[in-house]
Design a protein around this motif. Structure first.
Motif, PDB file in Angstrom:
ATOM      1  N   ASP A  15      36.238  46.930  36.013  1.00  0.00           N
ATOM      2  CA  ASP A  15      36.064  46.934  34.549  1.00  0.00           C
ATOM      3  C   ASP A  15      34.910  46.021  34.137  1.00  0.00           C
ATOM      4  OD1 ASP A  15      37.905  44.888  35.266  1.00  0.00           O
ATOM      5  OD2 ASP A  15      38.712  44.774  33.243  1.00  0.00           O
ATOM      6  N   ASP A  16      34.539  45.058  35.004  1.00  0.00           N
ATOM      7  CA  ASP A  16      33.324  44.276  34.753  1.00  0.00           C
ATOM      8  C   ASP A  16      32.097  45.168  34.836  1.00  0.00           C
ATOM      9  OD1 ASP A  16      35.371  42.490  36.210  1.00  0.00           O
ATOM     10  OD2 ASP A  16      34.029  41.017  35.298  1.00  0.00           O
ATOM     11  N   ALA A  17      32.076  46.066  35.824  1.00  0.00           N
ATOM     12  CA  ALA A  17      30.935  46.985  35.975  1.00  0.00           C
ATOM     13  C   ALA A  17      30.786  47.817  34.703  1.00  0.00           C
ATOM     14  CB  ALA A  17      31.142  47.886  37.193  1.00  0.00           C
ATOM     15  N   GLY A  39      37.524  35.625  40.885  1.00  0.00           N
ATOM     16  CA  GLY A  39      38.582  36.227  40.048  1.00  0.00           C
ATOM     17  C   GLY A  39      38.995  37.547  40.677  1.00  0.00           C
ATOM     18  N   ASN A  40      38.267  38.589  40.328  1.00  0.00           N
ATOM     19  CA  ASN A  40      38.547  39.870  40.970  1.00  0.00           C
ATOM     20  C   ASN A  40      38.118  39.825  42.436  1.00  0.00           C
ATOM     21  OD1 ASN A  40      39.512  40.953  38.539  1.00  0.00           O
ATOM     22  ND2 ASN A  40      37.429  41.443  37.876  1.00  0.00           N
ATOM     23  N   VAL A  41      37.060  39.044  42.712  1.00  0.00           N
ATOM     24  CA  VAL A  41      36.555  38.814  44.082  1.00  0.00           C
ATOM     25  C   VAL A  41      36.161  37.335  44.167  1.00  0.00           C
ATOM     26  CG1 VAL A  41      35.656  41.174  44.415  1.00  0.00           C
ATOM     27  CG2 VAL A  41      34.193  39.452  43.346  1.00  0.00           C
ATOM     28  N   ILE A  80      42.776  36.137  44.174  1.00  0.00           N
ATOM     29  CA  ILE A  80      41.751  37.191  44.082  1.00  0.00           C
ATOM     30  C   ILE A  80      42.455  38.535  43.913  1.00  0.00           C
ATOM     31  CG2 ILE A  80      39.910  38.344  45.410  1.00  0.00           C
ATOM     32  CD1 ILE A  80      39.271  35.438  44.376  1.00  0.00           C
ATOM     33  N   ALA A  81      42.010  39.320  42.920  1.00  0.00           N
ATOM     34  CA  ALA A  81      42.719  40.580  42.602  1.00  0.00           C
ATOM     35  C   ALA A  81      42.094  41.759  43.340  1.00  0.00           C
ATOM     36  CB  ALA A  81      42.732  40.801  41.091  1.00  0.00           C
ATOM     37  N   ASP A  82      42.013  41.653  44.700  1.00  0.00           N
ATOM     38  CA  ASP A  82      41.415  42.759  45.465  1.00  0.00           C
ATOM     39  C   ASP A  82      42.306  44.006  45.447  1.00  0.00           C
ATOM     40  OD1 ASP A  82      43.335  41.569  47.014  1.00  0.00           O
ATOM     41  OD2 ASP A  82      42.061  41.283  48.781  1.00  0.00           O
ATOM     42  N   ALA A 119      32.615  35.843  28.396  1.00  0.00           N
ATOM     43  CA  ALA A 119      33.243  35.394  29.644  1.00  0.00           C
ATOM     44  C   ALA A 119      34.348  36.358  30.049  1.00  0.00           C
ATOM     45  CB  ALA A 119      33.795  33.987  29.464  1.00  0.00           C
ATOM     46  N   LEU A 120      34.162  36.980  31.218  1.00  0.00           N
ATOM     47  CA  LEU A 120      35.080  38.040  31.646  1.00  0.00           C
ATOM     48  C   LEU A 120      35.962  37.624  32.824  1.00  0.00           C
ATOM     49  CD1 LEU A 120      32.563  41.052  31.472  1.00  0.00           C
ATOM     50  CD2 LEU A 120      34.143  40.238  29.697  1.00  0.00           C
ATOM     51  N   GLY A 121      35.824  36.377  33.283  1.00  0.00           N
ATOM     52  CA  GLY A 121      36.642  35.906  34.406  1.00  0.00           C
ATOM     53  C   GLY A 121      37.277  34.567  34.065  1.00  0.00           C
ATOM     54  N   GLY A 185      42.748  38.762  24.157  1.00  0.00           N
ATOM     55  CA  GLY A 185      43.814  38.712  25.163  1.00  0.00           C
ATOM     56  C   GLY A 185      44.298  40.095  25.536  1.00  0.00           C
ATOM     57  N   ILE A 186      45.201  40.140  26.511  1.00  0.00           N
ATOM     58  CA  ILE A 186      45.682  41.465  26.930  1.00  0.00           C
ATOM     59  C   ILE A 186      46.635  42.083  25.910  1.00  0.00           C
ATOM     60  CG2 ILE A 186      45.281  41.152  29.394  1.00  0.00           C
ATOM     61  CD1 ILE A 186      48.218  40.572  29.773  1.00  0.00           C
ATOM     62  N   ASN A 187      47.088  41.297  24.922  1.00  0.00           N
ATOM     63  CA  ASN A 187      47.820  41.898  23.803  1.00  0.00           C
ATOM     64  C   ASN A 187      46.924  42.906  23.073  1.00  0.00           C
ATOM     65  OD1 ASN A 187      46.697  39.162  23.369  1.00  0.00           O
ATOM     66  ND2 ASN A 187      46.950  39.668  21.204  1.00  0.00           N
TER      67      ASN A 187
HETATM   68  O1  LIG Z   1      47.613  42.836  37.661  1.00  0.00           O
HETATM   69  C1  LIG Z   1      46.565  42.229  37.644  1.00  0.00           C
HETATM   70  N1  LIG Z   1      46.399  41.108  38.366  1.00  0.00           N
HETATM   71  C2  LIG Z   1      45.238  40.428  38.355  1.00  0.00           C
HETATM   72  N2  LIG Z   1      44.174  40.776  37.655  1.00  0.00           N
HETATM   73  C3  LIG Z   1      44.283  41.877  36.916  1.00  0.00           C
HETATM   74  C4  LIG Z   1      45.427  42.633  36.868  1.00  0.00           C
HETATM   75  N3  LIG Z   1      45.222  43.647  36.060  1.00  0.00           N
HETATM   76  C5  LIG Z   1      43.973  43.514  35.604  1.00  0.00           C
HETATM   77  N4  LIG Z   1      43.395  42.444  36.130  1.00  0.00           N
HETATM   78  C6  LIG Z   1      42.056  41.903  35.891  1.00  0.00           C
HETATM   79  O2  LIG Z   1      42.220  40.721  35.115  1.00  0.00           O
HETATM   80  C7  LIG Z   1      41.501  40.788  33.894  1.00  0.00           C
HETATM   81  C8  LIG Z   1      42.444  40.945  32.717  1.00  0.00           C
HETATM   82  O3  LIG Z   1      43.477  40.054  32.779  1.00  0.00           O
HETATM   83  C9  LIG Z   1      40.569  41.961  34.017  1.00  0.00           C
HETATM   84  O4  LIG Z   1      39.305  41.499  34.441  1.00  0.00           O
HETATM   85  C10 LIG Z   1      41.213  42.847  35.076  1.00  0.00           C
HETATM   86  O5  LIG Z   1      40.259  43.477  35.893  1.00  0.00           O
END
Ligand SMILES: O=c1[nH]cnc2c1ncn2[C@@H]1O[C@H](CO)[C@@H](O)[C@H]1O
Length: 312
Positions: A15-17, A39-41, A80-82, A119-121, A185-187
């Motif tokens: 989703d960053d891309a 974060g994601n990586v 890390i959310a791999d 800021a996305l992370g 936020g995610i809300n």
């Molecule tokens: O279940 C999850 N665990 C960890 N990170 C997540 C999950 N779902 C989405 N994101 C990532 O965390 C951010 C939003 O909170 C987004 O960048 C998304 O890619």
């Protein structure tokens, strides 16, 4: 109107891309740099992916500065959310490494002046910038951040959203810094869903960015299909970019946000809405307020994101 200058702090991430491409296709903003974070990586891979995405977009004129590899408290046990984005962060596509390199300057030392930081992370780089320079919070234009779960469950656990959970101490520093902060936020981002049918539409378009994103999005979709009952994916990062591109797509409230840093609710974000004058001094007293997104025009947001990705 002159476009708003933005720096995107990012951990690409599928989703960053999308968010980076959306920003590059939005005339309301001018992307003047990317800074990277775990974060994601992990951060090293985030830097490679940021360079790669700019090469895909033909925008190697935009500099990438590498950010912190550890949390603000020097923590190295990063989450890390791999499992959301693939081990390469971009849907396990085995892209060749980028030819470009990050600039020498560190992410935290970029002094943005009037610039908006999106800021996305996790918020480590911004917290470091605030610690490095006490004037940073006042000098930075605006901080539009993806973080928190305001009055809803988190996505890491019931208490905590992923970016705040990644570095809760850093998030608390940013929220209480006195900077002009807009928190999405995610809300809010959980209302902005790209459905399976929308994905078809992207795939059938001629847009270069839409095509690329459809290639990498498989794992993001299968993760959402498994984890949520929603038939589609949440557009967290692109929605946050929209808060900078077109703030009127959302409504906001204003209050003091503090972050829980200990115990089973570590990473919980609590907004004080100022509806009660408490008798006692609290941890929210005398702290600067921030804006927190409350509602979003979701159909308009999805349409704008899709249109711009398909136009490319
Ligand atoms: O279940 C999850 N665990 C960890 N990170 C997540 C999950 N779902 C989405 N994101 C990532 O965390 C951010 C939003 O909170 C987004 O960048 C998304 O890619």
């Amino acid at each position: 109107m002159t476009p708003k200058k933005i720096i995107i702090d990012t951990d690409p991430g599928i989703d960053d891309a999308m968010a980076i491409f959306l920003a590059l296709r939005s005339p309301e903003v001018e992307v003047i740099g990317l800074t990277t974070i775990y974060g994601n990586v992990y951060t090293t891979l985030a830097t490679m992916n940021a360079l790669h995405l700019l090469e895909v977009a033909g925008r190697t004129d935009i500099p990438v500065a590498e950010g912190s590899h550890v949390t603000i408290t020097k923590g190295t046990k990063l989450r890390i959310a791999d499992f959301v984005h693939g081990s390469d962060g971009l849907g396990n596509q085995n892209f060749p490494p980028p030819s470009g390199k990050a600039i020498k300057q560190s992410a935290a030392s970029l002094h943005p002046g009037e610039v908006t930081v999106v800021a996305l992370g996790p918020l480590t780089n911004l917290a470091l910038a605030i610690e490095l320079d006490p004037a940073f919070a006042k000098n930075v234009g605006q901080i539009v951040l993806l973080g928190g779960a305001f009055c809803v469950n988190g996505n890491v656990n019931p208490a905590s959203e992923a970016n705040v959970f990644g570095d809760p101490e850093a998030a608390d520093i940013v929220f209480t810094s006195g900077a002009d902060v807009v928190a999405v936020g995610i809300n809010v981002t959980h209302q902005v869903v790209l459905t399976d049918a929308d994905r078809e539409k992207l795939a059938n378009s001629n847009g270069k960015f839409a095509q690329y994103l459809c290639k990498i999005m498989g794992i993001y979709y299968s993760y959402h299909h498994d984890a949520y009952s929603t038939r589609g994916v949440y557009l967290h990062d692109p929605t946050t970019v929209l808060a900078a591109v077109n703030p009127s797509l959302m409504t906001y409230t204003e209050g003091v946000v503090r972050v829980q840093t200990v115990g089973i609710t570590r990473g919980l974000t609590i907004l004080y809405n100022k509806q009660k004058r408490f008798e006692e001094v609290t941890e929210w007293s005398d702290k600067p307020t921030v804006k927190v997104a409350v509602t979003v025009d979701a159909p308009a947001a999805v349409k704008l994101i899709m249109d711009r990705l398909m136009e490319s």
